[in-house]
Design a protein around this motif. Structure first.
Motif, PDB file in Angstrom:
ATOM      1  N   LEU A   1      -6.762  -3.057   0.674  1.00  0.00           N
ATOM      2  CA  LEU A   1      -5.787  -1.577   0.122  1.00  0.00           C
ATOM      3  C   LEU A   1      -7.252  -1.011  -1.031  1.00  0.00           C
ATOM      4  CD1 LEU A   1      -2.547  -2.962  -1.241  1.00  0.00           C
ATOM      5  CD2 LEU A   1      -2.983  -1.879   0.542  1.00  0.00           C
TER       6      LEU A   1
ATOM      7  N   GLY B   1       1.194  -1.581   0.001  1.00  0.00           N
ATOM      8  CA  GLY B   1       0.280  -0.553  -0.157  1.00  0.00           C
ATOM      9  C   GLY B   1       0.995   1.377  -0.362  1.00  0.00           C
TER      10      GLY B   1
ATOM     11  N   TRP C   1      -8.265   1.580   1.750  1.00  0.00           N
ATOM     12  CA  TRP C   1      -7.065   2.373   2.522  1.00  0.00           C
ATOM     13  C   TRP C   1      -6.430   3.129   1.123  1.00  0.00           C
ATOM     14  CZ3 TRP C   1      -3.078  -1.763   4.908  1.00  0.00           C
ATOM     15  CH2 TRP C   1      -3.786  -2.698   5.672  1.00  0.00           C
TER      16      TRP C   1
ATOM     17  N   ASP D   1       0.852   3.993  -2.680  1.00  0.00           N
ATOM     18  CA  ASP D   1       0.219   5.566  -2.510  1.00  0.00           C
ATOM     19  C   ASP D   1       1.949   6.127  -2.443  1.00  0.00           C
ATOM     20  OD1 ASP D   1      -1.316   7.762  -1.301  1.00  0.00           O
ATOM     21  OD2 ASP D   1       0.765   7.249   0.637  1.00  0.00           O
TER      22      ASP D   1
END
Length: 303
Positions: A138, A105, A141, A109
């Motif tokens: 994910l 993640g 998130w 990001d």
């Protein structure tokens, strides 16, 4: 992509929304051969033309133990690559699944701050447990960053973990879309594209028996062409043979080979009953109670 305009429009809208800064997830569900892989390819083409970094992975029925295998492949093969050698080694050697998911993640990001990202994963029914975990958490998130997830799975086989993942996609604002057979008009258009001519009435009836499944349809038409069972003249394609070509029979046999013995027996019996029949008809022919034929949780004839 005949007959898939609504699905294509939805993918295009998701690409535009993600490019504007908000991530989302689309899960395509449908039978084998129904066109999910073609839609994933369309999503990649749309995203690439809009400046996305595209990460594409496929789950493998023969490799359901390598953690994050399809996602690591996508990261490695993307252009530019989103995971350097150190990231790859760390993720491959991770012993704690949640740590690996969090690291993945963080990579996405950080990369999405430079370019929007599309992640596609095909055949999630074969995914390893860590991949299913990653796909379950994910998208939620990373909803506030430009990462688009377009995923595909068959309804069967379906582990409890995959079922939970599917439910979670909806809960976090993603879309679960059932991919249905193409319409009769779209099926005829696909056949015309391949043959370079419009099917006559007899050939059209045979095409209708493919049930709107693009895989079966394309295999049928190509088998007819290769066996010279279709004659094209004056813009009309005419069927010149009665039997279905052996090449098509082999393609169908390969397609249903992963099913259980019970499911294949059911298909054999159902094939002589026509398109509509009751479970009782099949149960009577194979000598099984209807309740056992329909199966229960974990014992479905489909696998």
């Amino acid at each position: 992509m005949r007959g898939r305009q609504a699905e294509t429009d939805q993918l295009n809208q998701a690409v535009r929304t993600t490019a504007a800064g908000s991530g989302t997830a689309i899960l395509l569900e449908g039978a084998a051969g129904i066109g999910k892989t073609a839609l994933l390819r369309t999503a990649r083409d749309l995203a690439a033309s809009d400046g996305f970094v595209v990460c594409a992975g496929d789950c493998d029925e023969l490799d359901r133990v390598t953690p994050l295998a399809p996602l690591l492949t996508g990261l490695r093969l993307s252009a530019p690559s989103l995971a350097d050698a150190a990231d790859q080694r760390a993720l491959r050697s991770a012993t704690e699944p949640m740590w690996a998911v969090e690291r993945l993640g963080a990579i996405l990001d950080k990369a999405s701050a430079r370019q929007p990202i599309l992640v596609t994963v095909d055949d999630i029914q074969w995914a390893d447990q860590t991949t299913v975990l990653a796909l379950s958490v994910l998208p939620a998130w990373l909803f506030a960053v430009p990462v688009l997830w377009v995923l595909a799975r068959r309804p069967n086989p379906a582990s409890q973990q995959v079922q939970t993942f599917t439910e979670r996609v909806s809960r976090v604002g993603g879309v679960v879309r059932s991919i249905e057979p193409v319409s009769a008009a779209a099926a005829l258009a696909i056949a015309s594209d391949i043959l370079g001519a419009g099917p006559d009435r007899q050939l059209s009836r045979l095409i209708d028996q493919a049930g709107g499944n693009p895989f079966y349809l394309v295999e049928l038409i190509n088998s007819l062409r290769h066996s010279q069972a279709v004659h094209v003249r004056g813009g009309i394609a005419r069927l010149t043979a009665r039997d279905v070509p052996e090449g098509f029979r082999s393609a169908v046999a390969a397609h249903i080979r992963p099913l259980s013995d019970q499911a294949r027996q059911l298909i054999d019996v159902a094939s002589v009953l026509g398109r509509q029949f009751s479970p009782g008809d099949v149960a009577a022919l194979i000598g099984e109670p209807v309740g056992r034929l329909l199966g229960g949780p974990g014992r479905h004839p489909g696998r």
